[in-house]
Write a protein that holds these residues in place. Structure first.
Motif, PDB file in Angstrom:
ATOM      1  N   GLN C 174       0.813  -1.209   0.000  1.00  0.00           N
ATOM      2  CA  GLN C 174       0.000   0.000   0.000  1.00  0.00           C
ATOM      3  C   GLN C 174       0.848   1.262   0.000  1.00  0.00           C
ATOM      4  O   GLN C 174       0.417   2.290  -0.504  1.00  0.00           O
ATOM      5  N   VAL C 175       2.002   1.208   0.591  1.00  0.00           N
ATOM      6  CA  VAL C 175       2.828   2.416   0.680  1.00  0.00           C
ATOM      7  C   VAL C 175       4.099   2.273  -0.138  1.00  0.00           C
ATOM      8  O   VAL C 175       5.076   2.978   0.088  1.00  0.00           O
ATOM      9  N   GLN C 176       4.071   1.345  -1.124  1.00  0.00           N
ATOM     10  CA  GLN C 176       5.285   1.055  -1.873  1.00  0.00           C
ATOM     11  C   GLN C 176       5.869   2.303  -2.540  1.00  0.00           C
ATOM     12  O   GLN C 176       7.077   2.526  -2.524  1.00  0.00           O
ATOM     13  N   LYS C 177       4.972   3.134  -3.086  1.00  0.00           N
ATOM     14  CA  LYS C 177       5.461   4.320  -3.794  1.00  0.00           C
ATOM     15  C   LYS C 177       6.263   5.220  -2.861  1.00  0.00           C
ATOM     16  O   LYS C 177       7.330   5.737  -3.223  1.00  0.00           O
ATOM     17  N   ARG C 178       5.757   5.388  -1.663  1.00  0.00           N
ATOM     18  CA  ARG C 178       6.443   6.252  -0.698  1.00  0.00           C
ATOM     19  C   ARG C 178       7.756   5.608  -0.258  1.00  0.00           C
ATOM     20  O   ARG C 178       8.781   6.290  -0.116  1.00  0.00           O
ATOM     21  N   LEU C 179       7.735   4.285  -0.091  1.00  0.00           N
ATOM     22  CA  LEU C 179       8.965   3.599   0.315  1.00  0.00           C
ATOM     23  C   LEU C 179      10.042   3.793  -0.748  1.00  0.00           C
ATOM     24  O   LEU C 179      11.187   4.132  -0.439  1.00  0.00           O
ATOM     25  N   ASP C 180       9.635   3.613  -2.014  1.00  0.00           N
ATOM     26  CA  ASP C 180      10.595   3.826  -3.102  1.00  0.00           C
ATOM     27  C   ASP C 180      11.139   5.236  -3.055  1.00  0.00           C
ATOM     28  O   ASP C 180      12.328   5.475  -3.262  1.00  0.00           O
ATOM     29  N   PHE C 181      10.223   6.171  -2.769  1.00  0.00           N
ATOM     30  CA  PHE C 181      10.621   7.573  -2.793  1.00  0.00           C
ATOM     31  C   PHE C 181      11.639   7.873  -1.691  1.00  0.00           C
ATOM     32  O   PHE C 181      12.651   8.526  -1.935  1.00  0.00           O
ATOM     33  N   ILE C 182      11.374   7.378  -0.468  1.00  0.00           N
ATOM     34  CA  ILE C 182      12.313   7.739   0.602  1.00  0.00           C
ATOM     35  C   ILE C 182      13.624   6.974   0.471  1.00  0.00           C
ATOM     36  O   ILE C 182      14.640   7.366   1.028  1.00  0.00           O
ATOM     37  N   ARG C 183      13.605   5.875  -0.309  1.00  0.00           N
ATOM     38  CA  ARG C 183      14.876   5.193  -0.538  1.00  0.00           C
ATOM     39  C   ARG C 183      15.655   5.852  -1.673  1.00  0.00           C
ATOM     40  O   ARG C 183      16.849   5.596  -1.842  1.00  0.00           O
ATOM     41  N   SER C 184      14.958   6.672  -2.467  1.00  0.00           N
ATOM     42  CA  SER C 184      15.625   7.217  -3.650  1.00  0.00           C
ATOM     43  C   SER C 184      16.608   8.303  -3.264  1.00  0.00           C
ATOM     44  O   SER C 184      16.580   8.844  -2.165  1.00  0.00           O
TER      45      SER C 184
END
Ligand code: SF4
Ligand code: SF4
Lengths: 170, 363, 192
Positions: C174-184
């Motif tokens: 559900q929060v994959q997009k945000r996880l990707d973003f904070i890892r970027s």
């Protein structure tokens, strides 16, 4: 048909004129005067003088009366006790109408009397722009020009008056 | 059917058509156009919520919704207002707007079943003067509304509109004298007929008159950029601050109909009236087989062309309205008296000179 | 030293061409009408020719029929992330509690049978949260992230704005997009 129209316009103009004199608010008087102008324009139009009718509305009702209203509004005139003080409005309106009813035939007798062939112009061009224009610029050229010079003088006078006032203040 | 009743019937039908066209089509449509065109010009979507069973018809129903809402609104007359004048003012505003249409031809002259049909309500010799006379009466609507409302904002709006409309009336009359000299007639019917030939359309020789006239007409109609009498940032709503319900809608209708009237006048004087370019009504009649059928088809085409041209000019007016910011009041007056008035006088002189020298052959 | 005189240009700075006003009106009309034309074309493309939402040049949405696309950088309601078993990743270290400026996180730590720490209760007071995202940055376990949830953040009843652990749990997907973003990279570069 035309007689009926004439009576309507005549009674309208006379009532408006009386209302103008009798009403106690300056603005109402002004609006009544506009009514008089419009009725007169209607009467002109009935006599086939379309140009005069249009000019009557354009100049008197449209321009001059607007300025009169403008001045009345600027001065913010207080209500003065006119004759028509609204105590018994119905009686007064009735009186106005009655007076008209009495006056109208008298007036109409005079106005509607058969005009005994004073052929001013060619009836085909009578009252048209062309007819009036031609007469203005041929037969009545001198009075026309004198009138225009008079108006110009008035215009200049108005400007001078307002300018003077400004200078003495400043 | 004798000719008397025939004439009467014809006139009644024409009046019904003009009033129906204005109140039934143009007034509501302009409400929609004003909202939607401004929206699209400004990268917005615009009003789109009014709907019946989920169908919104691109916001078309908003005009109907407005009308229904305003009809049922309280008709409010402020304390201390002059009740009679307050009620009279919107009527004075609306009636001249409609009456000006009486002399504007919306189609040509045709012979239908042995009856001469002239598609104009009143074929007056002084048509243009009549329009100006009627327009000058419209001033009273705003002035009296401002005075009768017993409100300072209204009063100021009324005063402003009196001065502004009066000034531009004078100027508007002068702007088209050149055109009148060119067509040698004040009758709109004659002017329209003389534009059969595309090269006689007013816009070709008289385009400066068109610009001057359109400017004056928009100022006379008190629309942006000349809407100082109702400047909402200064005067709340100017002379109709104290109006609600039906009276308010009457002011709006008057304004919209005046937009249509201005467009119709411009079309009649400058854009070939009801004529298609290069195709005369007689040609149309013969193309469609002549006779009554051809006449009717040509008539309908003429009316359609006229309405389409009006729509195009309305679009132009709306575009101007949504492009320009409002002038200051002194700028409005200065523009009228110091620029447009001398400019139109110069144009009258130039036209006269050109006609005398044969550079501008009169029609 | 001579006094330098600087001449100041007065006036409105308009050229004669601009002052004559008419050309500028026409230019203004050109601008607005070109907008009109492009927007009309895009509307026709979208609704008449069915080219879809992307062809529209007008940015306004037909809300609520059309929903906005929330970019990953948006900081909505902070939520707790669960692992594959549906258990929260949080280890109740208390860093977020300490980082939170308005102190709206309240954690009661506990220990599982296998020795793992876990939040016995995790209460986030949504009525005090300022959506600063510091909790997300402080967390060593990526256990709390800012989601893209923006609906119902406000309630008429404040007690409804206090979220328990159970209501805050979201799966990783559900929060994959945000996880990707904070890892970027961009996220960390902006921060440090
Ligand atoms: S976003 Fe900020 S205020 Fe909200 S819980 Fe996290 S640290 Fe606290
Ligand atoms: S910082 Fe992360 S792991 Fe630590 S208590 Fe907060 S949510 Fe749990």
């Amino acid at each position: 048909m035309s007689a009926l129209l004439f009576y309507i316009l005549a009674i309208g103009s006379v009532s408006c004129a009386l209302l103008m004199i009798l009403s106690k608010k300056a603005v109402n008087s002004a609006v009544a005067l506009v009514g008089v102008m419009l009725c007169l324009a209607g009467l002109f139009a009935m006599q086939n003088a379309h140009l005069i009718a249009a000019l009557q509305v354009l100049v008197y009702a449209g321009a001059i009366m607007v300025l009169v209203l403008f001045v009345i509004m600027l001065l913010n005139l207080r209500e003065k006790g006119g004759l028509l003080t609204g105590r018994q409005p119905f009686i007064q309106v009735g009186a106005v109408v009655l007076l008209n009813g009495l006056l109208a035939p008298l007036v109409s007798d005079y106005v509607m009397a058969p005009t005994t062939g004073i052929a001013l112009t060619d009836p085909a061009t009578f009252g048209t722009v062309k007819g009036v224009g031609t007469m203005l610029f041929t037969e009545y050229l001198l009075p026309f020009e004198i009138a225009s010079i008079l108006l110009l003088a008035a215009l200049v006078g108005a400007v001078v008056l307002t300018k003077n006032k400004k200078n003495s203040e400043g | 059917m004798n000719s008397m009743t025939g004439d009467l019937l014809e006139t009644v039908v024409k009046i019904a058509f003009v009033i129906g066209l204005n109140l039934g089509f143009f007034a509501p449509m302009l409400g929609w156009v004003e909202r939607k065109q401004s929206a699209v010009m400004q990268d917005r979507i615009g009003a789109n919520r009014a709907g019946v069973f989920g169908f919104t018809f691109i916001g078309l129903l908003h005009s109907a919704a407005d009308a229904i809402k305003l009809i049922f609104k309280e008709d409010f007359i402020p304390r201390g207002a002059d009740r009679m004048m307050h009620t009279l003012a919107p009527v004075i505003a609306v009636v001249p707007a409609l009456a000006a249409f009486a002399v504007i031809p919306f189609g040509g002259k045709f012979e239908l079943a042995g009856h001469n049909v002239n598609l104009v309500i009143a074929d007056l010799d002084v048509g243009l003067l009549f329009v100006f006379a009627i327009a000058s009466i419209a001033t009273y609507g705003a002035v009296i509304a401002g005075w009768a409302s017993n409100n300072n904002w209204s009063m100021l709006g009324g005063l402003r509109s009196a001065a502004q409309m009066f000034s531009y009336e004078v100027t508007m009359g002068l702007t088209i004298i050149g055109l009148v000299m060119y067509y040698q007639s004040l009758s709109l019917v004659v002017i329209a007929e003389k534009q059969v030939d595309f090269w006689h359309w007013g816009i070709i020789y008289q385009w400066p008159a068109f610009i001057l006239f359109l400017t004056c007409a928009i100022a006379e109609n008190k629309r942006i950029p000349f809407d100082v009498p109702e400047a909402e940032s200064e005067l709340v709503a100017g002379y109709f601050t104290e109006y609600s319900g039906m009276k308010f809608i009457m002011f709006w209708t008057a304004e919209f109909i005046e937009v249509v009237t201005i467009s119709a006048l411009c079309v009649t004087m400058f854009f070939g009236a009801y004529h298609l370019p290069f195709i005369s009504p007689d040609m149309l009649v013969s193309i469609f087989g002549g006779g009554d059928f051809g006449a009717i088809v040509a008539m309908l085409i003429g009316i359609g062309v006229f309405v389409a041209k009006i729509c195009a000019l309305i679009f132009l007016q709306m575009a101007i309205r949504w492009t320009l910011p409002r002038f200051r009041y002194d700028q409005v007056m200065a523009l009228g008296w110091k620029i447009i008035l001398p400019a139109s006088l110069i144009w009258i002189f130039l036209t006269g000179l050109a006609i005398l020298l044969g550079l501008m052959p009169t029609v | 030293m001579a006094i330098k005189i600087k001449k100041i240009e007065k006036g409105d700075g308009l050229t004669l061409w601009e002052k004559s006003y008419l050309p500028e009106i026409i230019r203004g009309l050109g601008i607005t009408l070109s907008h009109f034309a492009t927007n009309m074309k895009s509307l026709v493309d979208e609704f008449a020719l069915g080219k879809g939402r992307d062809s529209r040049t007008i940015m306004t949405l037909y809300y609520p029929e059309e929903q906005p696309v929330i970019p990953p950088a948006y900081r909505g309601r902070p939520v707790l992330v669960s692992d594959k078993n549906g258990v929260e990743k949080c280890v109740a270290c208390g860093l977020c509690e300490a980082a939170c400026p308005p102190a709206c996180i309240h954690i009661l730590g506990g220990e599982r049978d296998n020795g793992d720490r876990f939040p016995r209760s995790y209460v986030l007071d949504g009525s005090r949260c300022i959506f600063c995202g510091l909790c997300e940055e402080a967390c060593p376990k990526e256990a709390i992230v800012m989601s893209d949830e923006w609906r119902n953040l406000c309630q008429y009843d404040r007690t409804k704005m206090i979220y328990e652990k159970e209501t805050l749990l979201r799966s990783e997907a559900q929060v994959q997009k945000r996880l990707d973003f904070i890892r970027s990279n961009s996220f960390s570069r902006d921060r440090y």
